[in-house]
Design a protein around this motif. Structure first.
Motif, PDB file in Angstrom:
ATOM      1  N   SER A 250      23.397  67.289  26.651  1.00 45.79           N
ATOM      2  CA  SER A 250      22.192  68.045  27.005  1.00 45.79           C
ATOM      3  C   SER A 250      21.114  67.764  25.972  1.00 45.79           C
ATOM      4  CB  SER A 250      22.496  69.547  27.069  1.00 45.79           C
ATOM      5  OG  SER A 250      23.004  70.008  25.827  1.00 45.79           O
ATOM      6  N   ALA A 251      19.852  67.884  26.395  1.00 47.61           N
ATOM      7  CA  ALA A 251      18.730  67.554  25.516  1.00 47.61           C
ATOM      8  C   ALA A 251      17.898  68.785  25.212  1.00 47.61           C
ATOM      9  CB  ALA A 251      17.863  66.477  26.157  1.00 47.61           C
ATOM     10  N   GLN A 252      17.641  69.012  23.929  1.00 52.44           N
ATOM     11  CA  GLN A 252      16.678  70.027  23.510  1.00 52.44           C
ATOM     12  C   GLN A 252      15.272  69.430  23.570  1.00 52.44           C
ATOM     13  OE1 GLN A 252      18.331  70.779  19.685  1.00 52.44           O
ATOM     14  NE2 GLN A 252      19.893  72.209  20.420  1.00 52.44           N
ATOM     15  N   ALA A 253      15.091  68.274  22.898  1.00 52.35           N
ATOM     16  CA  ALA A 253      13.884  67.467  23.053  1.00 52.35           C
ATOM     17  C   ALA A 253      14.311  66.204  23.795  1.00 52.35           C
ATOM     18  CB  ALA A 253      13.306  67.110  21.686  1.00 52.35           C
ATOM     19  N   THR A 254      13.465  65.720  24.687  1.00 53.29           N
ATOM     20  CA  THR A 254      13.838  64.565  25.512  1.00 53.29           C
ATOM     21  C   THR A 254      14.534  63.504  24.669  1.00 53.29           C
ATOM     22  OG1 THR A 254      12.076  64.947  27.113  1.00 53.29           O
ATOM     23  CG2 THR A 254      12.944  62.712  26.967  1.00 53.29           C
ATOM     24  N   ALA A 255      15.729  63.129  25.109  1.00 51.41           N
ATOM     25  CA  ALA A 255      16.582  62.231  24.330  1.00 51.41           C
ATOM     26  C   ALA A 255      16.780  60.912  25.067  1.00 51.41           C
ATOM     27  CB  ALA A 255      17.936  62.885  24.065  1.00 51.41           C
ATOM     28  N   THR A 256      16.742  59.820  24.301  1.00 53.41           N
ATOM     29  CA  THR A 256      17.120  58.506  24.823  1.00 53.41           C
ATOM     30  C   THR A 256      18.231  57.960  23.936  1.00 53.41           C
ATOM     31  OG1 THR A 256      15.397  57.371  23.541  1.00 53.41           O
ATOM     32  CG2 THR A 256      14.848  58.042  25.790  1.00 53.41           C
ATOM     33  N   LEU A 257      19.217  57.318  24.562  1.00 51.74           N
ATOM     34  CA  LEU A 257      20.378  56.834  23.821  1.00 51.74           C
ATOM     35  C   LEU A 257      20.762  55.436  24.299  1.00 51.74           C
ATOM     36  CD1 LEU A 257      21.020  60.077  24.798  1.00 51.74           C
ATOM     37  CD2 LEU A 257      22.735  59.775  23.006  1.00 51.74           C
ATOM     38  N   TYR A 258      21.362  54.673  23.406  1.00 51.09           N
ATOM     39  CA  TYR A 258      22.021  53.423  23.747  1.00 51.09           C
ATOM     40  C   TYR A 258      23.512  53.721  23.765  1.00 51.09           C
ATOM     41  CZ  TYR A 258      23.329  48.449  23.466  1.00 51.09           C
ATOM     42  OH  TYR A 258      23.862  47.202  23.706  1.00 51.09           O
ATOM     43  N   TYR A 259      24.211  53.318  24.819  1.00 50.28           N
ATOM     44  CA  TYR A 259      25.572  53.788  25.076  1.00 50.28           C
ATOM     45  C   TYR A 259      26.414  52.631  25.603  1.00 50.28           C
ATOM     46  CZ  TYR A 259      28.859  55.764  28.615  1.00 50.28           C
ATOM     47  OH  TYR A 259      29.915  56.020  29.452  1.00 50.28           O
ATOM     48  N   VAL A 260      27.579  52.401  24.983  1.00 48.34           N
ATOM     49  CA  VAL A 260      28.484  51.318  25.376  1.00 48.34           C
ATOM     50  C   VAL A 260      29.869  51.885  25.609  1.00 48.34           C
ATOM     51  CG1 VAL A 260      29.532  49.113  24.678  1.00 48.34           C
ATOM     52  CG2 VAL A 260      27.148  49.616  24.070  1.00 48.34           C
ATOM     53  N   ASN A 261      30.530  51.443  26.678  1.00 54.73           N
ATOM     54  CA  ASN A 261      31.928  51.818  26.908  1.00 54.73           C
ATOM     55  C   ASN A 261      32.730  50.582  27.325  1.00 54.73           C
ATOM     56  OD1 ASN A 261      31.952  51.443  29.850  1.00 54.73           O
ATOM     57  ND2 ASN A 261      30.762  53.329  29.984  1.00 54.73           N
ATOM     58  N   ASP A 262      34.048  50.739  27.383  1.00 55.64           N
ATOM     59  CA  ASP A 262      34.927  49.618  27.736  1.00 55.64           C
ATOM     60  C   ASP A 262      35.524  49.771  29.137  1.00 55.64           C
ATOM     61  OD1 ASP A 262      36.727  51.667  27.233  1.00 55.64           O
ATOM     62  OD2 ASP A 262      37.833  50.611  25.666  1.00 55.64           O
ATOM     63  N   GLU A 263      34.785  50.413  30.034  1.00 57.40           N
ATOM     64  CA  GLU A 263      35.277  50.586  31.398  1.00 57.40           C
ATOM     65  C   GLU A 263      35.560  49.262  32.117  1.00 57.40           C
ATOM     66  OE1 GLU A 263      34.513  53.479  35.205  1.00 57.40           O
ATOM     67  OE2 GLU A 263      32.765  52.860  34.048  1.00 57.40           O
ATOM     68  N   PRO A 264      34.741  48.197  31.948  1.00 60.11           N
ATOM     69  CA  PRO A 264      35.080  46.946  32.631  1.00 60.11           C
ATOM     70  C   PRO A 264      36.448  46.390  32.245  1.00 60.11           C
ATOM     71  CG  PRO A 264      32.798  46.912  31.956  1.00 60.11           C
ATOM     72  CD  PRO A 264      33.411  48.125  31.317  1.00 60.11           C
ATOM     73  N   LEU A 265      36.856  46.586  30.993  1.00 64.67           N
ATOM     74  CA  LEU A 265      38.189  46.144  30.580  1.00 64.67           C
ATOM     75  C   LEU A 265      39.269  46.909  31.324  1.00 64.67           C
ATOM     76  CD1 LEU A 265      40.120  44.572  28.707  1.00 64.67           C
ATOM     77  CD2 LEU A 265      39.816  46.414  27.031  1.00 64.67           C
ATOM     78  N   MET A 266      39.100  48.218  31.440  1.00 66.11           N
ATOM     79  CA  MET A 266      40.086  49.043  32.138  1.00 66.11           C
ATOM     80  C   MET A 266      40.154  48.674  33.611  1.00 66.11           C
ATOM     81  SD  MET A 266      41.114  50.840  29.611  1.00 66.11           S
ATOM     82  CE  MET A 266      41.913  52.331  30.203  1.00 66.11           C
ATOM     83  N   THR A 267      38.986  48.403  34.210  1.00 65.26           N
ATOM     84  CA  THR A 267      38.950  47.998  35.617  1.00 65.26           C
ATOM     85  C   THR A 267      39.693  46.684  35.818  1.00 65.26           C
ATOM     86  OG1 THR A 267      36.830  49.122  35.936  1.00 65.26           O
ATOM     87  CG2 THR A 267      37.421  47.429  37.539  1.00 65.26           C
ATOM     88  N   TYR A 268      39.477  45.736  34.912  1.00 62.12           N
ATOM     89  CA  TYR A 268      40.153  44.441  35.024  1.00 62.12           C
ATOM     90  C   TYR A 268      41.666  44.587  34.902  1.00 62.12           C
ATOM     91  CZ  TYR A 268      41.724  39.736  33.916  1.00 62.12           C
ATOM     92  OH  TYR A 268      42.415  38.546  33.912  1.00 62.12           O
ATOM     93  N   LEU A 269      42.108  45.435  33.987  1.00 57.21           N
ATOM     94  CA  LEU A 269      43.550  45.622  33.775  1.00 57.21           C
ATOM     95  C   LEU A 269      44.181  46.485  34.859  1.00 57.21           C
ATOM     96  CD1 LEU A 269      43.606  46.207  29.916  1.00 57.21           C
ATOM     97  CD2 LEU A 269      44.249  44.125  31.132  1.00 57.21           C
ATOM     98  N   GLY A 270      43.365  47.225  35.611  1.00 60.11           N
ATOM     99  CA  GLY A 270      43.901  48.106  36.646  1.00 60.11           C
ATOM    100  C   GLY A 270      44.616  49.306  36.080  1.00 60.11           C
ATOM    101  N   VAL A 271      44.071  49.856  34.980  1.00 61.42           N
ATOM    102  CA  VAL A 271      44.721  50.973  34.299  1.00 61.42           C
ATOM    103  C   VAL A 271      43.734  52.128  34.128  1.00 61.42           C
ATOM    104  CG1 VAL A 271      46.355  49.496  33.094  1.00 61.42           C
ATOM    105  CG2 VAL A 271      44.162  50.016  32.021  1.00 61.42           C
ATOM    106  N   THR A 272      44.277  53.270  33.752  1.00 57.50           N
ATOM    107  CA  THR A 272      43.487  54.469  33.513  1.00 57.50           C
ATOM    108  C   THR A 272      43.740  54.960  32.099  1.00 57.50           C
ATOM    109  OG1 THR A 272      43.648  55.100  35.840  1.00 57.50           O
ATOM    110  CG2 THR A 272      43.028  56.828  34.282  1.00 57.50           C
TER     111      THR A 272
END
Length: 314
Positions: free
Chosen positions: A136-158
Protein backbone atom coordinates in the motif's frame (compact mmCIF):
# COMPACT_ATOMS: atom_id res chain seq x y z
CA UNK A 1 -8.24 -62.22 -29.74
CA UNK A 2 -7.15 -59.58 -27.17
CA UNK A 3 -9.24 -58.97 -24.10
CA UNK A 4 -10.14 -55.41 -23.17
CA UNK A 5 -7.40 -55.18 -20.51
CA UNK A 6 -4.66 -56.23 -22.94
CA UNK A 7 -5.92 -53.87 -25.65
CA UNK A 8 -5.94 -50.96 -23.21
CA UNK A 9 -2.39 -51.77 -22.09
CA UNK A 10 -1.15 -51.82 -25.69
CA UNK A 11 -2.84 -48.48 -26.40
CA UNK A 12 -1.23 -46.93 -23.30
CA UNK A 13 2.21 -48.25 -24.28
CA UNK A 14 1.83 -46.78 -27.77
CA UNK A 15 0.74 -43.41 -26.37
CA UNK A 16 3.73 -43.38 -24.00
CA UNK A 17 6.12 -43.28 -26.97
CA UNK A 18 4.34 -40.46 -28.85
CA UNK A 19 6.46 -37.66 -27.36
CA UNK A 20 9.82 -39.42 -27.70
CA UNK A 21 12.37 -37.79 -30.05
CA UNK A 22 15.97 -38.61 -30.98
CA UNK A 23 18.66 -36.13 -32.08
CA UNK A 24 22.08 -36.59 -33.63
CA UNK A 25 24.56 -35.48 -30.98
CA UNK A 26 26.94 -33.04 -32.71
CA UNK A 27 24.13 -30.99 -34.28
CA UNK A 28 22.10 -30.76 -31.06
CA UNK A 29 24.50 -30.81 -28.11
CA UNK A 30 24.81 -26.99 -28.06
CA UNK A 31 21.40 -25.50 -28.91
CA UNK A 32 22.68 -21.97 -28.20
CA UNK A 33 25.56 -22.07 -30.70
CA UNK A 34 23.32 -23.89 -33.19
CA UNK A 35 20.67 -21.13 -32.76
CA UNK A 36 18.06 -23.78 -31.96
CA UNK A 37 17.10 -22.02 -28.74
CA UNK A 38 15.93 -18.41 -28.89
CA UNK A 39 18.46 -15.76 -27.91
CA UNK A 40 17.94 -13.34 -25.04
CA UNK A 41 17.52 -9.95 -26.75
CA UNK A 42 18.89 -6.56 -25.82
CA UNK A 43 16.02 -4.37 -24.73
CA UNK A 44 15.47 -1.07 -22.94
CA UNK A 45 12.43 -0.21 -20.81
CA UNK A 46 11.99 3.52 -20.19
CA UNK A 47 10.46 5.25 -17.14
CA UNK A 48 7.45 6.45 -19.13
CA UNK A 49 6.05 2.96 -18.51
CA UNK A 50 5.30 3.86 -14.88
CA UNK A 51 5.54 7.65 -14.68
CA UNK A 52 1.78 8.17 -14.33
CA UNK A 53 -1.58 6.45 -14.59
CA UNK A 54 -3.41 3.84 -12.56
CA UNK A 55 -2.10 1.60 -9.80
CA UNK A 56 -0.67 -1.40 -11.63
CA UNK A 57 2.17 -3.85 -12.27
CA UNK A 58 3.94 -3.43 -15.62
CA UNK A 59 5.77 -6.64 -16.62
CA UNK A 60 8.87 -6.04 -18.74
CA UNK A 61 7.79 -8.85 -21.01
CA UNK A 62 10.06 -10.43 -23.62
CA UNK A 63 8.28 -13.80 -23.63
CA UNK A 64 7.53 -13.63 -27.37
CA UNK A 65 11.22 -13.22 -28.19
CA UNK A 66 12.16 -15.95 -25.68
CA UNK A 67 9.41 -18.35 -26.88
CA UNK A 68 8.28 -19.01 -23.33
CA UNK A 69 5.11 -18.40 -21.30
CA UNK A 70 4.29 -14.79 -20.45
CA UNK A 71 5.37 -12.76 -18.61
CA UNK A 72 9.17 -13.19 -18.68
CA UNK A 73 12.12 -10.83 -19.09
CA UNK A 74 14.58 -13.71 -19.19
CA UNK A 75 14.33 -17.50 -19.14
CA UNK A 76 14.20 -17.58 -15.34
CA UNK A 77 13.31 -14.03 -14.24
CA UNK A 78 10.56 -11.48 -14.70
CA UNK A 79 11.27 -7.80 -14.06
CA UNK A 80 8.42 -5.37 -13.48
CA UNK A 81 7.71 -1.73 -12.78
CA UNK A 82 5.09 -1.15 -10.08
CA UNK A 83 3.03 1.99 -9.55
CA UNK A 84 0.79 2.42 -6.50
CA UNK A 85 -1.10 5.69 -6.23
CA UNK A 86 -1.39 7.37 -2.84
CA UNK A 87 -4.04 5.72 -0.66
CA UNK A 88 -4.23 2.62 -2.87
CA UNK A 89 -2.83 -0.89 -2.64
CA UNK A 90 -2.25 -4.01 -4.69
CA UNK A 91 -1.63 -7.67 -3.93
CA UNK A 92 1.15 -9.77 -5.45
CA UNK A 93 1.03 -13.56 -5.44
CA UNK A 94 3.31 -14.92 -8.18
CA UNK A 95 4.32 -18.57 -8.29
CA UNK A 96 7.89 -17.73 -7.33
CA UNK A 97 10.47 -18.54 -4.67
CA UNK A 98 11.80 -14.97 -4.47
CA UNK A 99 10.53 -11.42 -4.89
CA UNK A 100 12.97 -8.49 -4.83
CA UNK A 101 11.96 -4.82 -4.73
CA UNK A 102 13.70 -1.46 -5.00
CA UNK A 103 11.65 1.62 -4.08
CA UNK A 104 12.22 4.22 -6.78
CA UNK A 105 9.98 6.91 -5.27
CA UNK A 106 7.30 7.28 -2.60
CA UNK A 107 6.47 5.46 0.60
CA UNK A 108 4.10 2.85 1.93
CA UNK A 109 3.76 -0.41 3.77
CA UNK A 110 4.38 -4.06 2.94
CA UNK A 111 2.38 -6.81 4.63
CA UNK A 112 2.96 -10.54 4.11
CA UNK A 113 1.52 -13.04 6.58
CA UNK A 114 2.49 -11.88 10.08
CA UNK A 115 5.20 -9.50 8.83
CA UNK A 116 4.70 -5.82 8.08
CA UNK A 117 7.07 -2.90 7.64
CA UNK A 118 7.12 0.58 6.14
CA UNK A 119 9.19 1.34 3.06
CA UNK A 120 10.45 4.55 1.48
CA UNK A 121 12.67 6.00 -1.24
CA UNK A 122 15.79 3.95 -1.88
CA UNK A 123 14.82 0.93 0.22
CA UNK A 124 15.28 -2.66 -0.92
CA UNK A 125 13.26 -5.58 0.37
CA UNK A 126 12.87 -9.25 -0.44
CA UNK A 127 9.90 -11.55 0.09
CA UNK A 128 9.62 -15.33 -0.16
CA UNK A 129 7.07 -16.80 -2.53
CA UNK A 130 4.11 -18.92 -1.51
CA UNK A 131 2.22 -16.26 0.46
CA UNK A 132 0.45 -13.25 -1.04
CA UNK A 133 1.95 -9.85 -0.25
CA UNK A 134 -0.01 -6.58 -0.01
CA UNK A 135 1.69 -3.28 -0.86
CA UNK A 136 0.00 0.00 0.00
CA UNK A 137 1.14 3.56 -0.68
CA UNK A 138 1.04 6.53 1.66
CA UNK A 139 2.68 8.77 -0.97
CA UNK A 140 2.47 7.56 -4.57
CA UNK A 141 5.08 4.82 -4.84
CA UNK A 142 6.98 3.42 -7.81
CA UNK A 143 9.09 0.29 -7.50
CA UNK A 144 11.37 -1.93 -9.57
CA UNK A 145 10.44 -5.56 -8.86
CA UNK A 146 11.97 -8.88 -9.99
CA UNK A 147 10.79 -12.44 -9.33
CA UNK A 148 11.75 -15.93 -10.51
CA UNK A 149 8.29 -17.05 -11.66
CA UNK A 150 9.49 -17.94 -15.20
CA UNK A 151 11.90 -20.47 -13.70
CA UNK A 152 9.10 -22.09 -11.70
CA UNK A 153 6.86 -22.17 -14.77
CA UNK A 154 9.59 -23.87 -16.81
CA UNK A 155 10.20 -26.49 -14.11
CA UNK A 156 6.46 -27.09 -13.65
CA UNK A 157 6.68 -26.64 -9.89
CA UNK A 158 5.08 -24.56 -7.16
CA UNK A 159 6.89 -22.72 -4.37
CA UNK A 160 5.92 -24.47 -1.16
CA UNK A 161 8.78 -23.96 1.35
CA UNK A 162 10.19 -20.48 2.05
CA UNK A 163 13.98 -20.42 2.32
CA UNK A 164 14.11 -16.97 3.96
CA UNK A 165 11.90 -14.49 5.78
CA UNK A 166 10.80 -11.06 4.50
CA UNK A 167 13.93 -8.92 4.68
CA UNK A 168 14.21 -5.13 4.63
CA UNK A 169 17.33 -3.20 3.53
CA UNK A 170 16.73 0.47 4.49
CA UNK A 171 18.12 3.10 2.15
CA UNK A 172 20.27 4.81 4.80
CA UNK A 173 22.12 1.58 5.61
CA UNK A 174 22.59 0.61 1.96
CA UNK A 175 23.93 4.08 1.14
CA UNK A 176 26.30 3.99 4.13
CA UNK A 177 27.70 0.61 3.11
CA UNK A 178 28.27 1.83 -0.45
CA UNK A 179 29.97 5.00 0.77
CA UNK A 180 32.24 2.88 2.96
CA UNK A 181 33.34 0.88 -0.08
CA UNK A 182 33.81 4.06 -2.16
CA UNK A 183 35.99 5.62 0.54
CA UNK A 184 38.36 2.65 0.74
CA UNK A 185 41.91 3.39 -0.35
CA UNK A 186 41.75 0.60 -2.94
CA UNK A 187 38.42 1.65 -4.47
CA UNK A 188 40.02 3.17 -7.55
CA UNK A 189 41.76 -0.12 -8.41
CA UNK A 190 38.62 -2.26 -8.16
CA UNK A 191 36.54 -3.28 -11.18
CA UNK A 192 33.34 -2.14 -9.46
CA UNK A 193 32.47 0.22 -6.59
CA UNK A 194 29.49 -1.62 -5.21
CA UNK A 195 27.99 -3.73 -2.47
CA UNK A 196 26.17 -7.02 -2.81
CA UNK A 197 22.96 -7.49 -0.86
CA UNK A 198 23.08 -10.71 1.11
CA UNK A 199 20.96 -12.82 3.42
CA UNK A 200 22.05 -14.88 6.43
CA UNK A 201 20.42 -17.98 4.92
CA UNK A 202 22.74 -18.05 1.89
CA UNK A 203 26.32 -17.76 3.19
CA UNK A 204 27.96 -19.72 0.37
CA UNK A 205 26.45 -17.87 -2.60
CA UNK A 206 26.42 -14.51 -0.80
CA UNK A 207 23.21 -13.62 -2.59
CA UNK A 208 20.03 -11.83 -1.63
CA UNK A 209 17.87 -14.97 -2.08
CA UNK A 210 18.49 -18.55 -3.19
CA UNK A 211 17.93 -17.57 -6.82
CA UNK A 212 18.46 -13.78 -6.99
CA UNK A 213 21.67 -11.74 -6.85
CA UNK A 214 21.52 -7.98 -6.37
CA UNK A 215 24.21 -5.31 -6.52
CA UNK A 216 23.96 -1.69 -5.44
CA UNK A 217 26.68 0.17 -7.31
CA UNK A 218 28.00 3.51 -8.44
CA UNK A 219 30.19 4.88 -11.20
CA UNK A 220 32.18 7.96 -10.29
CA UNK A 221 32.38 11.01 -12.53
CA UNK A 222 34.66 10.61 -15.57
CA UNK A 223 35.33 6.93 -14.92
CA UNK A 224 35.25 3.59 -16.73
CA UNK A 225 34.38 0.23 -15.24
CA UNK A 226 36.27 -2.35 -17.28
CA UNK A 227 34.51 -5.15 -19.12
CA UNK A 228 33.40 -8.35 -17.44
CA UNK A 229 30.99 -11.17 -18.22
CA UNK A 230 29.06 -13.95 -16.48
CA UNK A 231 26.64 -16.69 -17.42
CA UNK A 232 23.68 -15.14 -15.60
CA UNK A 233 21.34 -12.66 -17.22
CA UNK A 234 21.57 -9.09 -15.86
CA UNK A 235 18.42 -7.01 -15.45
CA UNK A 236 19.92 -3.57 -14.89
CA UNK A 237 18.05 -0.66 -13.34
CA UNK A 238 19.50 2.87 -13.48
CA UNK A 239 18.71 4.79 -10.30
CA UNK A 240 20.20 8.11 -11.36
CA UNK A 241 22.62 9.48 -13.90
CA UNK A 242 23.49 12.52 -16.00
CA UNK A 243 23.89 12.56 -19.78
CA UNK A 244 27.10 10.83 -20.81
CA UNK A 245 26.58 7.58 -18.88
CA UNK A 246 26.33 4.39 -20.93
CA UNK A 247 27.20 0.70 -21.23
CA UNK A 248 28.98 -1.08 -24.06
CA UNK A 249 27.97 -4.72 -24.61
CA UNK A 250 29.36 -7.35 -26.96
CA UNK A 251 30.40 -10.95 -27.38
CA UNK A 252 34.19 -10.51 -27.71
CA UNK A 253 37.08 -8.44 -26.36
CA UNK A 254 40.42 -7.61 -27.97
CA UNK A 255 43.89 -8.01 -26.50
CA UNK A 256 43.55 -4.75 -24.59
CA UNK A 257 40.30 -5.81 -22.93
CA UNK A 258 38.11 -3.56 -25.10
CA UNK A 259 34.77 -4.87 -26.40
CA UNK A 260 34.78 -5.58 -30.14
CA UNK A 261 31.89 -4.10 -32.19
CA UNK A 262 29.85 -3.24 -29.09
CA UNK A 263 26.22 -2.28 -28.74
CA UNK A 264 25.89 1.01 -26.83
CA UNK A 265 23.15 1.46 -24.23
CA UNK A 266 22.74 5.10 -23.15
CA UNK A 267 21.49 5.40 -19.60
CA UNK A 268 18.39 7.29 -18.52
CA UNK A 269 17.43 7.70 -14.86
CA UNK A 270 14.64 5.25 -14.03
CA UNK A 271 15.20 2.94 -17.01
CA UNK A 272 15.84 -0.80 -17.06
CA UNK A 273 17.71 -2.82 -19.68
CA UNK A 274 18.67 -6.43 -20.34
CA UNK A 275 22.25 -7.68 -20.65
CA UNK A 276 22.25 -11.25 -22.04
CA UNK A 277 24.34 -13.92 -20.29
CA UNK A 278 27.84 -14.49 -21.60
CA UNK A 279 28.18 -10.98 -23.09
CA UNK A 280 31.05 -8.70 -22.12
CA UNK A 281 29.83 -5.38 -20.74
CA UNK A 282 31.54 -2.23 -19.51
CA UNK A 283 30.12 0.92 -17.92
CA UNK A 284 31.22 4.49 -18.63
CA UNK A 285 30.48 7.77 -16.86
CA UNK A 286 31.60 10.78 -18.89
CA UNK A 287 29.50 13.21 -16.83
CA UNK A 288 30.47 15.42 -13.89
CA UNK A 289 28.27 13.53 -11.39
CA UNK A 290 28.13 10.11 -9.79
CA UNK A 291 25.71 7.59 -11.29
CA UNK A 292 23.97 4.69 -9.53
CA UNK A 293 22.72 1.35 -10.83
CA UNK A 294 21.22 -1.93 -9.62
CA UNK A 295 21.92 -5.09 -11.61
CA UNK A 296 19.72 -8.05 -10.63
CA UNK A 297 20.62 -11.52 -11.86
CA UNK A 298 19.71 -15.18 -11.43
CA UNK A 299 23.25 -15.64 -10.11
CA UNK A 300 22.02 -17.15 -6.84
CA UNK A 301 21.00 -20.22 -8.77
CA UNK A 302 24.01 -20.04 -11.11
CA UNK A 303 26.47 -19.77 -8.22
CA UNK A 304 24.86 -22.68 -6.37
CA UNK A 305 25.26 -24.77 -9.55
CA UNK A 306 28.94 -23.65 -9.76
CA UNK A 307 28.22 -22.35 -13.26
CA UNK A 308 28.36 -18.53 -12.97
CA UNK A 309 31.85 -18.29 -14.56
CA UNK A 310 32.36 -14.57 -13.94
CA UNK A 311 35.40 -13.18 -15.74
CA UNK A 312 37.07 -9.76 -15.85
CA UNK A 313 39.01 -8.27 -18.76
CA UNK A 314 41.59 -6.82 -16.33
Amino acid sequence: MLDRTSAAAIAQNCAATDDALYYEYTSSANPIASKIISRIPFHNFLPALYADGATRVVPLDLSAELACPSPATGPGLCANFVRINAGESLTLAPNATSLLFYVITGSGQMRQGDTAFDFGDGDFFTLPGGTAAALSAQATATLYYVNDEPLMTYLGVTAVKPRFSPTHYPSARAQAELRKVAADANAGRRNRISVLLGNVNFPQTRTVTQSLWAMFGMTTAHSEQKAHRHQSIALDFILSCEAGCYSLVGTEIDGDGNIVNPTRVDWVSGMAFVTPPGYWHAHFNESDAEAYLIPIQDAGLQTHLRALDIRFSH
